[in-house]
Design an enzyme around this catalytic site. Structure first.
Site, PDB file in Angstrom:
ATOM      1  N   ILE A 190       6.356  25.059 -16.510  1.00 55.95           N
ATOM      2  CA  ILE A 190       6.141  23.754 -15.880  1.00 55.95           C
ATOM      3  C   ILE A 190       6.563  23.837 -14.416  1.00 55.95           C
ATOM      4  CG2 ILE A 190       6.698  21.303 -15.933  1.00 55.95           C
ATOM      5  CD1 ILE A 190       7.429  21.587 -18.865  1.00 55.95           C
ATOM      6  N   GLY A 191       5.584  23.787 -13.532  1.00 57.66           N
ATOM      7  CA  GLY A 191       5.862  23.959 -12.103  1.00 57.66           C
ATOM      8  C   GLY A 191       5.911  25.429 -11.768  1.00 57.66           C
ATOM      9  N   CYS A 192       4.810  26.131 -11.976  1.00 50.13           N
ATOM     10  CA  CYS A 192       4.817  27.602 -11.988  1.00 50.13           C
ATOM     11  C   CYS A 192       4.825  28.234 -10.605  1.00 50.13           C
ATOM     12  CB  CYS A 192       3.611  28.114 -12.771  1.00 50.13           C
ATOM     13  SG  CYS A 192       2.015  27.651 -12.042  1.00 50.13           S
ATOM     14  N   GLY A 193       4.684  27.425  -9.535  1.00 50.67           N
ATOM     15  CA  GLY A 193       4.672  28.017  -8.201  1.00 50.67           C
ATOM     16  C   GLY A 193       3.515  28.984  -8.049  1.00 50.67           C
ATOM     17  N   TRP A 194       3.790  30.137  -7.438  1.00 44.83           N
ATOM     18  CA  TRP A 194       2.769  31.157  -7.251  1.00 44.83           C
ATOM     19  C   TRP A 194       2.715  32.134  -8.428  1.00 44.83           C
ATOM     20  CZ3 TRP A 194       5.515  29.132  -3.151  1.00 44.83           C
ATOM     21  CH2 TRP A 194       4.758  28.562  -2.118  1.00 44.83           C
TER      22      TRP A 194
ATOM     23  N   CYS B  98      20.376  23.454   4.254  1.00 47.66           N
ATOM     24  CA  CYS B  98      20.499  23.648   2.802  1.00 47.66           C
ATOM     25  C   CYS B  98      21.432  24.811   2.482  1.00 47.66           C
ATOM     26  CB  CYS B  98      19.127  23.869   2.184  1.00 47.66           C
ATOM     27  SG  CYS B  98      18.090  22.386   2.143  1.00 47.66           S
TER      28      CYS B  98
ATOM     29  N   SER C 157      -0.246  22.145  -6.790  1.00 46.15           N
ATOM     30  CA  SER C 157      -0.643  22.719  -5.508  1.00 46.15           C
ATOM     31  C   SER C 157      -1.959  23.479  -5.644  1.00 46.15           C
ATOM     32  CB  SER C 157       0.441  23.668  -4.987  1.00 46.15           C
ATOM     33  OG  SER C 157      -0.053  24.447  -3.911  1.00 46.15           O
TER      34      SER C 157
ATOM     35  N   TYR D 114       9.809  31.142  -5.001  1.00 46.97           N
ATOM     36  CA  TYR D 114      10.362  30.117  -4.114  1.00 46.97           C
ATOM     37  C   TYR D 114      11.471  29.329  -4.815  1.00 46.97           C
ATOM     38  CZ  TYR D 114      10.078  26.663  -0.285  1.00 46.97           C
ATOM     39  OH  TYR D 114      10.342  25.838   0.785  1.00 46.97           O
TER      40      TYR D 114
END
Length: 386
Positions: free
Chosen positions: A176-180, A357, A201, A139
Site C-alpha cells: 500500500i503506497g508502493c512508491g517506485w 527534517c 502517482s 524514498y
C-alpha cells in the site's frame, strides 16, 4: 549557496525591538546566536524574518528562507538546536489557529484529494528522484545498523521488512503506497513472492512498467487504497500512512484487515510524532506534502484496536537523519543539472525540506516506527528479527 557574504547582517537586526530581543533570548536557550559565526547560527539578509516567524511559525520561517531572507551554514544543525530545546512550544502562533482547526475539523485526505500529493510531490519527475535516491529509488528511511552507504542502508531496510514478514516463495503481497516499487522488486527477486502495489502517482506507475518489462512478478495499480478488495498473504505499507490523516486511520486499518488473510502479517512503516494533539506543520503541508499528517503512537494503536494484534514495534527514527543527509548530499551534487528547470526558490525550498527534517529526527522530535500486526495473534508468539 550561502549568500551571507554579500550582506551587512547587522543592518537587518534592531536590537532595541522588543520582538527581536524576545527572539534573541529565546534562541540563546538553544545556543543559537543571531548573526553569529558558528555553523548553526542564523544570519539575516533582509528585514521581517523575526516578524514572519512570530506571526506564522514555520510557515513564515520557511517562506522567508525560500526568499533568501536568512541563512544558516548548517541548516540541519540550526533545526537540531531549535527543536532539541523545544523552542517552538514556547511561541503561541495565533494566526495558525485556522490551520489547526482546518486539520482538526476537515477530512483533508478524502479519496478525491488523495491524488493531490502525487501530483504535487511524487510527480516532480523520475529523473529528479533518481538523482537524489539510491539505485532502487527507495524514498523512505534506510536501516543503517550495519550499512556504510545509502544503497546498503536501503537494501538492509528492504531485507529487514522481508524477514519480519516471514516471506516465502509463492506468497502474494500487497504494497500500500508502493512508491517506485523498490520493495516489490527486492521481495520478488530475493524471496520469490508476487506483489501488487498501490500508488496515487502517475510517474511512479510509469516507472513501474519498466520493472514489469524485466519479467518481475509485480503489478502497479494507480488506485486509492480504499478501493482495494483483493486478499493477500502479506501486506506492507512503507511511508504511506503519513498521507492517510486522522479521520481515515480506522478506515485504513479496516481496508488492511479486509485485504489480509486470517493467518497473514501486516508491516506498517511510518514516521510518527511524540504528541497526539498537534497540527501538521503548515510549511510542509503547503510546499512538500499537501494534506499529510504524522500519526502519534496512540493514533495507530487506536485505529488497530479489535482489528489487529500488535506483534512488534521497532523505532529506528535516528536512522532517518542519516538517510536525509545522504539524500541532501546527492541533491546538492546533482543540482547543476536541474537548476535551470527548477530555479533558485525550488533549490532553497528543497534544501529547507531535507535539512529541517534531518534536524528534527536528530533532535528526536519525530520518530520512525515499524509495526508488525496480525489479525488474531501469532500462535506461540512472534519472533522479532533485526
Amino acid at each position: 549557496m550561502d549568500s551571507s557574504a554579500t550582506f551587512n547582517h547587522s543592518a537587518f537586526f534592531d536590537e532595541n525591538s522588543s520582538s527581536h530581543r524576545f527572539i534573541a533570548e529565546l534562541l540563546e536557550k538553544a545556543d543559537i546566536r543571531i548573526n553569529g559565526d558558528r555553523p548553526w547560527d542564523i544570519k539575516f539578509n533582509a528585514h521581517g524574518v523575526i516578524d514572519e516567524a512570530l506571526a506564522r511559525g514555520n510557515l513564515g520561517l520557511g517562506e522567508s528562507y525560500m526568499n533568501g531572507d536568512w541563512d544558516a551554514e548548517r541548516l540541519d544543525e540550526f533545526f537540531f538546536h531549535l527543536l532539541r530545546a523545544r523552542l517552538p512550544d514556547e511561541i503561541n502562533h495565533r494566526k495558525l489557529i485556522f490551520h489547526h482547526l482546518r486539520t482538526r475539523l476537515l477530512n483533508l485526505q478524502t479519496a478525491k484529494r488523495a491524488f493531490e500529493v502525487g501530483e504535487a510531490h511524487y510527480d516532480l519527475g523520475n529523473d529528479f528522484y533518481a538523482a537524489m535516491l539510491d539505485p532502487r529509488m527507495t524514498y523512505t528511511c534506510g536501516y543503517w545498523k550495519e550499512a556504510d552507504t545509502l544503497a546498503e542502508a536501503q537494501e538492509a531496510k528492504l531485507d529487514l521488512i522481508c524477514r519480519k514478514l516471514e516471506l516465502e516463495p509463492g506468497m502474494r503481497v500487497l504494497d500500500i503506497g508502493c512508491g517506485w516499487g523498490s520493495f516489490m522488486a527486492y521481495a520478488a527477486e530475493h524471496y520469490g513472492v508476487e506483489c501488487v502495489g498501490l500508488t496515487i502517482s502517475r510517474e511512479q506507475t510509469e516507472y513501474g512498467k519498466q520493472l514489469m518489462k524485466q519479467g518481475l512478478p509485480v503489478e502497479f495499480r494507480l488506485k486509492d487504497y480504499r478501493d482495494e478488495t483483493e486478499q493477500f498473504d502479506r501486506i506492507v505499507s512503507i511511508g504511506m500512512f503519513e498521507h492517510v490523516g486522522r479521520k481515515n486511520y480506522r478506515t485504513y486499518m479496516e481496508v488492511a484487515n479486509r485485504c489480509l488473510k486470517d493467518d497473514g502479517l501486516f508491516l506498517l512503516h511510518t514516521i510518527g510524532k511524540n504528541v497526539r494533539d498537534t497540527s501538521p506543520d503548515p510549511w510542509i503541508d503547503k510546499y512538500i506534502f499537501p494534506n499529510g499528517e504524522l500519526p502519534a503512537l496512540g493514533h495507530v494503536t487506536d485505529a488497530a484496536e479489535e482489528l489487529f494484534v500488535v506483534e512488534d514495534l521497532h523505532n529506528f527514527g535516528a536512522d532517518y537523519d542519516k538517510t536525509l543527509m545522504a539524500w541532501h548530499a546527492n541533491f546538492e551534487a546533482a543540482w547543476p543539472q536541474f537548476a535551470e528547470a527548477y530555479g533558485e526558490r525550488f533549490y532553497r525550498m528543497w534544501r529547507y525540506y531535507l535539512l529541517s527534517c534531518a534536524g528534527a529526527f536528530r533532535a528526536r522530535d519525530i520518530q520512525l516506527w515499524q509495526f508488525v500486526l496480525s489479525k488474531k495473534g501469532v500462535l506461540g508468539g512472534y519472533h522479532r528479527v533485526s
